[in-house]
Design a protein around this motif. Structure first.
Motif, PDB file in Angstrom:
ATOM      1  N   MET A  78      61.689  59.219  75.696  1.00 14.86           N
ATOM      2  CA  MET A  78      61.986  60.508  75.068  1.00 14.86           C
ATOM      3  C   MET A  78      60.844  61.493  75.295  1.00 14.86           C
ATOM      4  O   MET A  78      61.072  62.678  75.558  1.00 14.86           O
ATOM      5  CB  MET A  78      62.251  60.305  73.579  1.00 14.86           C
ATOM      6  N   LEU A  79      59.609  61.013  75.207  1.00 18.10           N
ATOM      7  CA  LEU A  79      58.454  61.876  75.470  1.00 18.10           C
ATOM      8  C   LEU A  79      58.444  62.350  76.921  1.00 18.10           C
ATOM      9  O   LEU A  79      58.144  63.518  77.202  1.00 18.10           O
ATOM     10  CB  LEU A  79      57.155  61.126  75.165  1.00 18.10           C
ATOM     11  N   LYS A  80      58.761  61.456  77.843  1.00 16.70           N
ATOM     12  CA  LYS A  80      58.786  61.830  79.263  1.00 16.70           C
ATOM     13  C   LYS A  80      59.812  62.929  79.523  1.00 16.70           C
ATOM     14  O   LYS A  80      59.562  63.851  80.304  1.00 16.70           O
ATOM     15  CB  LYS A  80      59.095  60.602  80.123  1.00 16.70           C
ATOM     16  N   ARG A  81      60.954  62.825  78.871  1.00 16.52           N
ATOM     17  CA  ARG A  81      61.978  63.862  79.053  1.00 16.52           C
ATOM     18  C   ARG A  81      61.553  65.177  78.403  1.00 16.52           C
ATOM     19  O   ARG A  81      61.841  66.260  78.923  1.00 16.52           O
ATOM     20  CB  ARG A  81      63.312  63.389  78.467  1.00 16.52           C
ATOM     21  N   LYS A  82      60.860  65.086  77.288  1.00 12.84           N
ATOM     22  CA  LYS A  82      60.450  66.290  76.559  1.00 12.84           C
ATOM     23  C   LYS A  82      59.336  67.038  77.282  1.00 12.84           C
ATOM     24  O   LYS A  82      59.274  68.270  77.237  1.00 12.84           O
ATOM     25  CB  LYS A  82      60.001  65.909  75.146  1.00 12.84           C
ATOM     26  N   TYR A  83      58.452  66.284  77.945  1.00 16.55           N
ATOM     27  CA  TYR A  83      57.301  66.886  78.628  1.00 16.55           C
ATOM     28  C   TYR A  83      57.287  66.457  80.100  1.00 16.55           C
ATOM     29  O   TYR A  83      56.477  65.619  80.511  1.00 16.55           O
ATOM     30  CB  TYR A  83      55.998  66.461  77.947  1.00 16.55           C
ATOM     31  N   PRO A  84      58.175  67.015  80.916  1.00 20.94           N
ATOM     32  CA  PRO A  84      58.294  66.570  82.317  1.00 20.94           C
ATOM     33  C   PRO A  84      57.062  66.860  83.170  1.00 20.94           C
ATOM     34  O   PRO A  84      56.885  66.235  84.218  1.00 20.94           O
ATOM     35  CB  PRO A  84      59.513  67.353  82.823  1.00 20.94           C
ATOM     36  N   ASP A  85      56.210  67.785  82.741  1.00 19.24           N
ATOM     37  CA  ASP A  85      55.030  68.134  83.535  1.00 19.24           C
ATOM     38  C   ASP A  85      53.805  67.295  83.183  1.00 19.24           C
ATOM     39  O   ASP A  85      52.738  67.472  83.783  1.00 19.24           O
ATOM     40  CB  ASP A  85      54.697  69.622  83.349  1.00 19.24           C
ATOM     41  N   ILE A  86      53.943  66.410  82.216  1.00 15.53           N
ATOM     42  CA  ILE A  86      52.835  65.538  81.814  1.00 15.53           C
ATOM     43  C   ILE A  86      53.042  64.155  82.415  1.00 15.53           C
ATOM     44  O   ILE A  86      54.162  63.634  82.444  1.00 15.53           O
ATOM     45  CB  ILE A  86      52.747  65.439  80.277  1.00 15.53           C
ATOM     46  N   LYS A  87      51.967  63.548  82.884  1.00 21.83           N
ATOM     47  CA  LYS A  87      52.039  62.184  83.407  1.00 21.83           C
ATOM     48  C   LYS A  87      51.798  61.196  82.267  1.00 21.83           C
ATOM     49  O   LYS A  87      50.704  61.130  81.712  1.00 21.83           O
ATOM     50  CB  LYS A  87      51.004  61.957  84.507  1.00 21.83           C
ATOM     51  N   PHE A  88      52.835  60.455  81.920  1.00 25.91           N
ATOM     52  CA  PHE A  88      52.737  59.428  80.883  1.00 25.91           C
ATOM     53  C   PHE A  88      52.644  58.051  81.544  1.00 25.91           C
ATOM     54  O   PHE A  88      53.358  57.765  82.504  1.00 25.91           O
ATOM     55  CB  PHE A  88      53.963  59.455  79.968  1.00 25.91           C
ATOM     56  N   VAL A  89      51.776  57.211  81.010  1.00 26.94           N
ATOM     57  CA  VAL A  89      51.624  55.844  81.509  1.00 26.94           C
ATOM     58  C   VAL A  89      51.926  54.886  80.361  1.00 26.94           C
ATOM     59  O   VAL A  89      51.289  54.949  79.305  1.00 26.94           O
ATOM     60  CB  VAL A  89      50.201  55.592  82.044  1.00 26.94           C
ATOM     61  N   ASN A  90      52.912  54.011  80.569  1.00 25.94           N
ATOM     62  CA  ASN A  90      53.311  53.063  79.529  1.00 25.94           C
ATOM     63  C   ASN A  90      52.520  51.769  79.683  1.00 25.94           C
ATOM     64  O   ASN A  90      52.686  51.028  80.657  1.00 25.94           O
ATOM     65  CB  ASN A  90      54.814  52.777  79.616  1.00 25.94           C
ATOM     66  N   LEU A  91      51.668  51.505  78.708  1.00 27.15           N
ATOM     67  CA  LEU A  91      50.859  50.291  78.687  1.00 27.15           C
ATOM     68  C   LEU A  91      51.231  49.422  77.491  1.00 27.15           C
ATOM     69  O   LEU A  91      50.381  48.787  76.875  1.00 27.15           O
ATOM     70  CB  LEU A  91      49.370  50.653  78.662  1.00 27.15           C
ATOM     71  N   GLY A  92      52.523  49.424  77.182  1.00 23.96           N
ATOM     72  CA  GLY A  92      53.030  48.561  76.122  1.00 23.96           C
ATOM     73  C   GLY A  92      53.419  47.203  76.681  1.00 23.96           C
ATOM     74  O   GLY A  92      53.865  47.093  77.826  1.00 23.96           O
ATOM     75  N   LYS A  93      53.265  46.169  75.870  1.00 27.82           N
ATOM     76  CA  LYS A  93      53.622  44.809  76.278  1.00 27.82           C
ATOM     77  C   LYS A  93      54.193  44.067  75.081  1.00 27.82           C
ATOM     78  O   LYS A  93      53.563  43.994  74.023  1.00 27.82           O
ATOM     79  CB  LYS A  93      52.399  44.069  76.819  1.00 27.82           C
TER      80      LYS A  93
END
Length: 226
Positions: free
Chosen positions: A22-37
């Protein structure tokens, strides 16, 4: 802007609805990295970050960890080591926070949300961890604290809640594989009498929206035009 989201299955986004997507869709110009496990505890996260060094160029990092230090005690199988007591949790959490702080200009420490949507002994345990995380955050200049435990419990106090809490590994695995679509997740949550989660821990759409709203406040406060 480059943002790391660090944590367990809640950050990884399964089972349940992924706030990260949802965050990635809301902020398409920001690079998000998922480090969840999935299944991560504060101890296992410390081991992972010690072995696999984080990138050094994050502008912001969200650290959301701790629920499995309580929740895994209720599960029939404990996949990761847990802290023995509050003192050990504090010690390891501070070490994790130091590792994250070395890699990001700003860090947000996020409290665990809920274990079951009724106020129970497990949630009282989470309250204790939340207080520890808040205290640690106050000791660091570049650390912001988000109290998701309070945000979730305030919502639930106004609702008729269910006692449902998934503690079987088989049920969790089924939820991961068969409930990926948010509409299906929300339908299952409703069938279980749950409002913010699919199983008492992992997020449905309403719960994910709470996380997105809290994270967004931090993100927008750091954007250049703000």
């Amino acid at each position: 802007m480059k943002i790391a989201c660090i944590g367990d299955s809640l950050t990884e986004g399964k089972p349940g609805v992924s706030f990260f997507n949802m965050l990635k869709r809301k902020y398409p110009d920001i690079k998000f990295v998922n480090l969840g496990k999935g299944g991560e505890t504060v101890k296992s996260l410390h081991t992972r970050l010690s072995k696999n060094k984080l990138d050094q160029d994050y502008d912001l990092a969200f650290l959301w960890i701790g629920v499995n230090d309580i929740y895994s005690k209720l599960l029939k199988v404990q996949a990761q080591p847990i802290t023995r007591n509050s003192e050990e949790f504090r010690e390891i959490y501070e070490q994790v926070l130091e590792l994250v702080s070395q890699s990001s200009k700003e860090v947000v420490a996020v409290s665990p949300a809920v274990i079951g949507e009724n106020i129970n002994s497990s949630n009282r345990g989470l309250l204790n961890l939340s207080m520890i995380i808040k205290e640690i955050s106050k000791e660091h200049k570049n650390i912001t604290f988000i109290d998701l435990h309070q945000a979730f419990t305030e919502q639930l106090e106004t609702l008729h809640t269910s006692d449902y809490l998934s503690t079987g590994l088989g049920r969790l695995v089924k939820d991961v594989f068969f409930y990926r679509n948010p509409k299906r997740v929300d339908r299952l949550a409703a069938e279980r009498g749950l409002h913010l989660t699919i199983d008492g821990v992992h997020l449905n759409s309403r719960g994910a929206n709470i996380v997105v709203e809290k994270y967004s406040r931090i993100i927008e406060g750091l954007q250049p035009n703000n």
